[in-house]
Write an enzyme that holds these catalytic residues in place. Structure first.
Site, mmCIF file in Angstrom:
data_model
loop_
_atom_site.group_PDB
_atom_site.id
_atom_site.type_symbol
_atom_site.label_atom_id
_atom_site.label_comp_id
_atom_site.label_asym_id
_atom_site.label_seq_id
_atom_site.Cartn_x
_atom_site.Cartn_y
_atom_site.Cartn_z
ATOM 1 N N TYR A 34 0.825 -1.213 0.000
ATOM 2 C CA TYR A 34 0.000 0.000 0.000
ATOM 3 C C TYR A 34 0.854 1.256 0.000
ATOM 4 C CZ TYR A 34 0.872 0.956 4.995
ATOM 5 O OH TYR A 34 1.457 1.250 6.193
ATOM 6 N N ARG A 53 8.109 4.254 -4.800
ATOM 7 C CA ARG A 53 8.177 3.276 -3.703
ATOM 8 C C ARG A 53 7.140 2.165 -3.908
ATOM 9 N NH1 ARG A 53 7.565 5.656 2.120
ATOM 10 N NH2 ARG A 53 5.392 5.774 1.492
ATOM 11 N N ARG A 99 -8.993 -20.746 -0.618
ATOM 12 C CA ARG A 99 -7.817 -20.393 0.185
ATOM 13 C C ARG A 99 -6.658 -21.324 -0.128
ATOM 14 N NH1 ARG A 99 -5.221 -21.650 5.023
ATOM 15 N NH2 ARG A 99 -4.286 -19.846 6.053
ATOM 16 N N HIS A 101 -2.153 -21.194 0.085
ATOM 17 C CA HIS A 101 -0.949 -20.394 0.335
ATOM 18 C C HIS A 101 -0.224 -20.082 -0.967
ATOM 19 C CE1 HIS A 101 -1.652 -21.676 4.444
ATOM 20 N NE2 HIS A 101 -0.756 -20.796 4.842
ATOM 21 N N LYS A 148 6.414 -1.798 1.702
ATOM 22 C CA LYS A 148 5.266 -1.210 2.417
ATOM 23 C C LYS A 148 4.095 -2.193 2.351
ATOM 24 C CE LYS A 148 3.266 3.360 3.268
ATOM 25 N NZ LYS A 148 3.340 3.233 4.708
ATOM 26 N N GLU A 180 12.768 2.748 13.619
ATOM 27 C CA GLU A 180 11.835 3.824 13.253
ATOM 28 C C GLU A 180 10.653 3.753 14.195
ATOM 29 O OE1 GLU A 180 10.280 3.130 9.265
ATOM 30 O OE2 GLU A 180 10.257 0.970 9.589
HETATM 31 N N1 PDD Z 1 3.167 5.314 7.165
HETATM 32 N N2 PDD Z 1 7.878 4.045 8.506
HETATM 33 C C1 PDD Z 1 6.738 3.335 8.536
HETATM 34 C C2 PDD Z 1 6.754 1.983 9.193
HETATM 35 C C3 PDD Z 1 5.566 3.846 7.965
HETATM 36 O O1 PDD Z 1 4.427 3.130 7.968
HETATM 37 C C4 PDD Z 1 5.593 5.146 7.374
HETATM 38 C C5 PDD Z 1 4.387 5.759 6.728
HETATM 39 C C6 PDD Z 1 6.805 5.848 7.372
HETATM 40 C C7 PDD Z 1 6.935 7.214 6.746
HETATM 41 O O2 PDD Z 1 6.866 7.157 5.332
HETATM 42 P P1 PDD Z 1 6.356 8.421 4.509
HETATM 43 O O3 PDD Z 1 7.154 9.583 4.949
HETATM 44 O O4 PDD Z 1 6.584 8.084 3.101
HETATM 45 O O5 PDD Z 1 4.888 8.593 4.845
HETATM 46 C C8 PDD Z 1 7.934 5.270 7.938
HETATM 47 C C9 PDD Z 1 1.935 5.753 6.532
HETATM 48 C C10 PDD Z 1 1.703 7.219 6.640
HETATM 49 C C11 PDD Z 1 0.806 4.894 7.046
HETATM 50 O O6 PDD Z 1 1.036 3.695 7.218
HETATM 51 O O7 PDD Z 1 -0.314 5.387 7.203
#
Ligand code: PDD
Length: 288
Positions: A34, A53, A99, A101, A148, A180
């Protein structure tokens, strides 16, 4: 009932009419990726960086798709009245109709996007920004945090732990190093230098993180991408977190202790101003 217009597999329709299969792999396995992209006054903020990304995440989990994402999202934003919106875009591997895997390359991905209103953080001025309280806790996630993925259970559990402790976010620690936050990147300031964990598969390459480093470089603010230990937080002059929907936010309290004197720091104020100017230039097309 949510009557907002959403995008689902080629159609724009009211949210309460959008349906996907119970066998969708996004639902069953979090087999999906996402993006969250802010739009201010109907214009995507760092849209290309988000789309780059997204392409990286899709490649990493081997979903092959060809879409004009910018056209789909711009249309969605306009059908929802434009203005200041946060756009959520999710692509799952799709459904086999049962379903299993194992997956098959011929599956049709499910593409879903929706929007929700956001505040224009930069229009309000720095005094309106609420500083964050955070806790520091173990990073329970997998080792491909550069993707992501919608597999966010560890992030959700840890955020809940933070909320129950009266905090807004959690800073994560793996193998003795800070990575983070649950949905944001991390910065620490010491003697005028910005430090942030270096890019690796342990963190998401945040678009806001990248912009902070670009603005620092353009404005002669020194920065370093390094390994950071949690005990370094105690000696920091400033700590910030960053994300698309929150921008750059000062952290004022960590595990109940104030960061430095507990006030927003001068370098944060400067970075916030640089962000505001950058956003203004983007919105107005001005070059200075
Ligand atoms: N999250 N690290 C993680 C684990 C994140 O989920 C996000 C962003 C960031 C920052 O990325 P960016 O600056 O590109 O938004 C860092 C979004 C906002 C979310 O999951 O809603």
């Amino acid at each position: 009932m949510n009557k907002d217009i959403v995008y689902l597999n080629g159609e724009y329709l009211p949210a309460d009419r959008a349906q996907i299969s119970v066998f969708d792999r996004g639902f069953l396995f979090a087999d999906s990726v996402y993006e969250v992209i802010p739009y201010y006054q109907g214009v995507g903020f760092r849209l290309q960086q988000h789309l780059d990304r997204l392409a990286y995440s899709l490649r990493a989990i081997r979903i092959e798709t060809e879409y004009d994402w910018a056209a789909i999202l711009d249309e969605l934003v306009s059908r929802n009245g434009g203005g200041n919106l946060s756009v959520y875009l999710q692509i799952s591997r799709g459904s086999a109709g049962y379903r299993t895997h194992a997956y098959d390359d011929r599956m049709q991905p499910t593409v879903f996007a929706c929007c929700s209103p956001i505040r224009d953080i930069y229009a309000d001025g720095p005094e309106q920004v609420q500083g964050f309280k955070v806790i520091v806790t173990a990073d329970l996630r997998w080792h491909r945090c550069d993707i992501k993925s919608t597999g966010l259970l560890p992030n959700i559990l840890v955020l809940q732990q933070a909320r129950e402790a009266g905090a807004d976010e959690a800073l994560l620690v793996r193998d003795g190093l800070l990575s983070e936050g649950t949905s944001c990147n991390l910065f620490l300031v010491r003697q005028g230098v910005i430090y942030t964990p270096k890019r690796s598969s342990e963190i998401l390459g945040g678009t806001t993180r990248e912009l902070i480093l670009e603005l620092a470089a353009e404005n002669g603010i020194p920065y370093q991408e390094v390994d950071l230990r949690p005990d370094e937080l105690a000696g920091a002059d400033e700590v910030w977190i960053s994300s698309s929907t929150r921008g750059v936010v000062p952290v004022l309290e960590i595990d109940g202790c104030p960061v430095a004197d507990g006030a927003r720091g001068p370098l944060w104020q400067r970075m916030f101003t640089l962000f505001t100017r950058f956003q203004h230039r983007l919105m107005t097309g001005e070059s200075s």
